[in-house]
Write a protein that holds these residues in place. Structure first.
Motif, PDB file in Angstrom:
ATOM      1  N   ALA A   1       0.844  -1.196   0.000  1.00 48.20           N
ATOM      2  CA  ALA A   1       0.000   0.000   0.000  1.00 48.20           C
ATOM      3  C   ALA A   1       0.874   1.239   0.000  1.00 48.20           C
ATOM      4  N   LEU A   2       0.307   2.341  -0.453  1.00 47.68           N
ATOM      5  CA  LEU A   2       1.032   3.601  -0.509  1.00 47.68           C
ATOM      6  C   LEU A   2       0.824   4.377   0.790  1.00 47.68           C
ATOM      7  N   GLN A   3       1.907   4.900   1.326  1.00 45.92           N
ATOM      8  CA  GLN A   3       1.831   5.776   2.502  1.00 45.92           C
ATOM      9  C   GLN A   3       1.766   7.232   2.063  1.00 45.92           C
ATOM     10  N   ALA A   4       2.668   7.612   1.194  1.00 44.67           N
ATOM     11  CA  ALA A   4       2.715   8.942   0.587  1.00 44.67           C
ATOM     12  C   ALA A   4       3.459   8.781  -0.734  1.00 44.67           C
ATOM     13  N   LYS A   5       3.440   9.808  -1.561  1.00 43.00           N
ATOM     14  CA  LYS A   5       4.070   9.722  -2.872  1.00 43.00           C
ATOM     15  C   LYS A   5       5.525   9.264  -2.737  1.00 43.00           C
ATOM     16  N   GLY A   6       5.832   8.152  -3.411  1.00 48.13           N
ATOM     17  CA  GLY A   6       7.194   7.632  -3.399  1.00 48.13           C
ATOM     18  C   GLY A   6       7.532   6.788  -2.192  1.00 48.13           C
ATOM     19  N   MET A   7       6.569   6.572  -1.289  1.00 52.10           N
ATOM     20  CA  MET A   7       6.817   5.771  -0.083  1.00 52.10           C
ATOM     21  C   MET A   7       5.660   4.802   0.106  1.00 52.10           C
ATOM     22  N   ASP A   8       5.987   3.530   0.216  1.00 47.41           N
ATOM     23  CA  ASP A   8       4.948   2.534   0.430  1.00 47.41           C
ATOM     24  C   ASP A   8       5.362   1.579   1.550  1.00 47.41           C
ATOM     25  N   TYR A   9       4.512   0.621   1.840  1.00 50.92           N
ATOM     26  CA  TYR A   9       4.796  -0.340   2.902  1.00 50.92           C
ATOM     27  C   TYR A   9       4.105  -1.662   2.579  1.00 50.92           C
ATOM     28  N   GLU A  10       4.633  -2.733   3.157  1.00 51.63           N
ATOM     29  CA  GLU A  10       4.064  -4.064   2.978  1.00 51.63           C
ATOM     30  C   GLU A  10       3.003  -4.319   4.036  1.00 51.63           C
ATOM     31  N   LEU A  11       1.903  -4.948   3.631  1.00 48.37           N
ATOM     32  CA  LEU A  11       0.822  -5.202   4.581  1.00 48.37           C
ATOM     33  C   LEU A  11       1.264  -6.098   5.735  1.00 48.37           C
ATOM     34  N   HIS A  12       2.171  -7.026   5.491  1.00 46.58           N
ATOM     35  CA  HIS A  12       2.562  -7.916   6.583  1.00 46.58           C
ATOM     36  C   HIS A  12       3.256  -7.152   7.705  1.00 46.58           C
ATOM     37  N   GLU A  13       3.916  -6.020   7.360  1.00 41.97           N
ATOM     38  CA  GLU A  13       4.530  -5.196   8.399  1.00 41.97           C
ATOM     39  C   GLU A  13       3.471  -4.449   9.198  1.00 41.97           C
ATOM     40  N   LEU A  14       2.446  -3.976   8.508  1.00 46.44           N
ATOM     41  CA  LEU A  14       1.364  -3.260   9.181  1.00 46.44           C
ATOM     42  C   LEU A  14       0.551  -4.199  10.053  1.00 46.44           C
ATOM     43  N   LEU A  15       0.238  -5.377   9.540  1.00 42.43           N
ATOM     44  CA  LEU A  15      -0.697  -6.284  10.199  1.00 42.43           C
ATOM     45  C   LEU A  15      -0.032  -7.240  11.174  1.00 42.43           C
ATOM     46  N   GLY A  16       1.302  -7.332  11.120  1.00 39.13           N
ATOM     47  CA  GLY A  16       1.996  -8.251  12.010  1.00 39.13           C
ATOM     48  C   GLY A  16       1.727  -9.701  11.689  1.00 39.13           C
TER      49      GLY A  16
ATOM     50  N   ASN B   1       0.584  13.237  10.509  1.00 40.35           N
ATOM     51  CA  ASN B   1       0.169  14.261   9.554  1.00 40.35           C
ATOM     52  C   ASN B   1       0.929  14.098   8.237  1.00 40.35           C
ATOM     53  N   PRO B   2       0.478  14.757   7.157  1.00 39.78           N
ATOM     54  CA  PRO B   2       1.099  14.565   5.842  1.00 39.78           C
ATOM     55  C   PRO B   2       2.593  14.865   5.818  1.00 39.78           C
ATOM     56  N   ILE B   3       3.050  15.811   6.639  1.00 37.24           N
ATOM     57  CA  ILE B   3       4.478  16.157   6.659  1.00 37.24           C
ATOM     58  C   ILE B   3       5.300  14.973   7.148  1.00 37.24           C
ATOM     59  N   ALA B   4       4.852  14.339   8.233  1.00 30.36           N
ATOM     60  CA  ALA B   4       5.581  13.169   8.763  1.00 30.36           C
ATOM     61  C   ALA B   4       5.493  11.993   7.799  1.00 30.36           C
ATOM     62  N   LEU B   5       4.340  11.816   7.160  1.00 28.76           N
ATOM     63  CA  LEU B   5       4.171  10.686   6.245  1.00 28.76           C
ATOM     64  C   LEU B   5       5.116  10.781   5.052  1.00 28.76           C
ATOM     65  N   LYS B   6       5.521  11.994   4.679  1.00 36.51           N
ATOM     66  CA  LYS B   6       6.461  12.171   3.568  1.00 36.51           C
ATOM     67  C   LYS B   6       7.904  11.926   3.997  1.00 36.51           C
ATOM     68  N   ARG B   7       8.166  11.883   5.310  1.00 34.02           N
ATOM     69  CA  ARG B   7       9.541  11.850   5.796  1.00 34.02           C
ATOM     70  C   ARG B   7       9.917  10.587   6.558  1.00 34.02           C
ATOM     71  N   VAL B   8       8.947   9.913   7.127  1.00 31.98           N
ATOM     72  CA  VAL B   8       9.240   8.736   7.950  1.00 31.98           C
ATOM     73  C   VAL B   8       8.769   7.490   7.213  1.00 31.98           C
ATOM     74  N   GLU B   9       9.702   6.668   6.791  1.00 35.86           N
ATOM     75  CA  GLU B   9       9.353   5.458   6.045  1.00 35.86           C
ATOM     76  C   GLU B   9       8.573   4.486   6.922  1.00 35.86           C
ATOM     77  N   ARG B  10       7.568   3.850   6.301  1.00 36.46           N
ATOM     78  CA  ARG B  10       6.780   2.810   6.966  1.00 36.46           C
ATOM     79  C   ARG B  10       6.227   3.292   8.310  1.00 36.46           C
ATOM     80  N   LEU B  11       5.781   4.540   8.353  1.00 40.76           N
ATOM     81  CA  LEU B  11       5.363   5.146   9.621  1.00 40.76           C
ATOM     82  C   LEU B  11       4.232   4.354  10.274  1.00 40.76           C
TER      83      LEU B  11
END
Length: 294
Positions: free
Chosen positions: A112-127, A175-185
């Motif tokens: 899934a996409l977190q912010a433009k250019g940054m995404d994450y894997e569902l298994h990391e989110l869901l544990g 917030n959107p600022i943190a989502l653009k800067r912190v990977e896999r937030l």
């Protein structure tokens, strides 16, 4: 002001916002806010709400009560009867909360996409390594609740809830600022994974409330449980709860994020896009029209 100076000014504002809301002792401040919000003093609460209104668009006109003994009571306020009707159409998954829509769309496999250019894997989110496979290629919507919004969340459909998995973590701002800067937030913060299925046909549905700085407290009324940074109970909490569409599920104690994940066969409802403002009960997802299902 020329374009370069305007851009530099905006970047400086983003830097300051990020520093003030993230490069601080986040967990300690969250504990402090939790303590402060519980102080029962009508006078202190009125003062705090007045200050709060200087920085947010706090609107209490729909609140069932107008006087509060604590900030906690204001954060978790109930609304007047009928203020948040749910879309009654059976093909519609309703928004569980008031929110601003963040990243949304079709999952790229289990990504899934977190912010433009940054995404994450569902298994990391869901544990979980197994759970994401049931939703591969499906749809997701990120719902951000600001501090001034109505903080209760509701069943998006007639559902059965089978399990809640609590995952302890950090309290980064979402917030959107943190989502653009912190990977896999979202995968770093404290969160809960609510595994549900539609009563009509068993279609699985996930709701993932994610805590944040000054929040880190989620009350689930369907299991009468308060989850926060001090919670030391079981990680996996089995439950058998039946909820009707629009029925209250719980609340945040400040504002945060809920990620809704649906399997293939669901699509975004009309008008759902990043930046859209929603009220609880409005159409969020719908069954894909015949011939469009993945």
């Amino acid at each position: 002001m020329n374009t370069t100076r305007l851009r530099d000014r905006l970047l400086l504002q983003e830097d300051l916002n990020f520093l003030l809301t993230n490069r601080v002792p986040r967990i300690a401040l969250t504990h402090l806010m939790g303590w402060y919000s519980q102080l029962r003093s009508p006078l202190l609460t009125r003062f705090s709400i007045a200050v709060w209104r200087l920085f947010t668009e706090l609107d209490l006109s729909e609140s069932r009560q107008q006087r509060f003994d604590s900030l906690h009571d204001c954060f978790t306020r109930e609304l007047k009867e009928g203020a948040r009707p749910s879309d009654p159409r059976p093909e519609i998954i309703a928004s569980p909360s008031d929110a601003i829509v963040g990243a949304c769309g079709q999952l790229d496999g289990c990504r899934a996409l977190q912010a433009k250019g940054m995404d994450y894997e569902l298994h990391e989110l869901l544990g979980s390594r197994e759970l994401p496979e049931r939703f591969a290629g499906g749809s997701y919507v990120t719902l951000r609740l600001t501090s001034s919004m109505y903080h209760r969340f509701h069943a998006p459909h007639d559902i059965e809830i089978d399990r809640v998995t609590y995952i302890s973590g950090d309290t980064w701002n979402v917030n959107p600022i943190a989502l653009k800067r912190v990977e896999r937030l979202f995968c770093r913060n404290e969160r809960a994974v609510i595994e549900a299925r539609l009563q009509s046909d068993g279609t699985p549905l996930l709701l993932v409330p994610v805590a944040a700085i000054l929040v880190a407290s989620m009350r689930f009324t369907f299991i009468d449980l308060l989850l926060n940074l001090r919670y030391r109970g079981p990680n996996v909490i089995p439950c058998q709860a039946s909820l009707a569409k629009g029925q209250q599920m719980g609340w945040f104690e400040h504002g945060s994020t809920i990620i809704v994940i649906a399997p293939p066969g669901m699509e975004l409802a009309e008008g759902i896009a990043s930046g859209s403002r929603l009220r609880a009960g409005q159409a969020l997802l719908r069954r894909a029209r015949q011939g469009q299902a993945s």
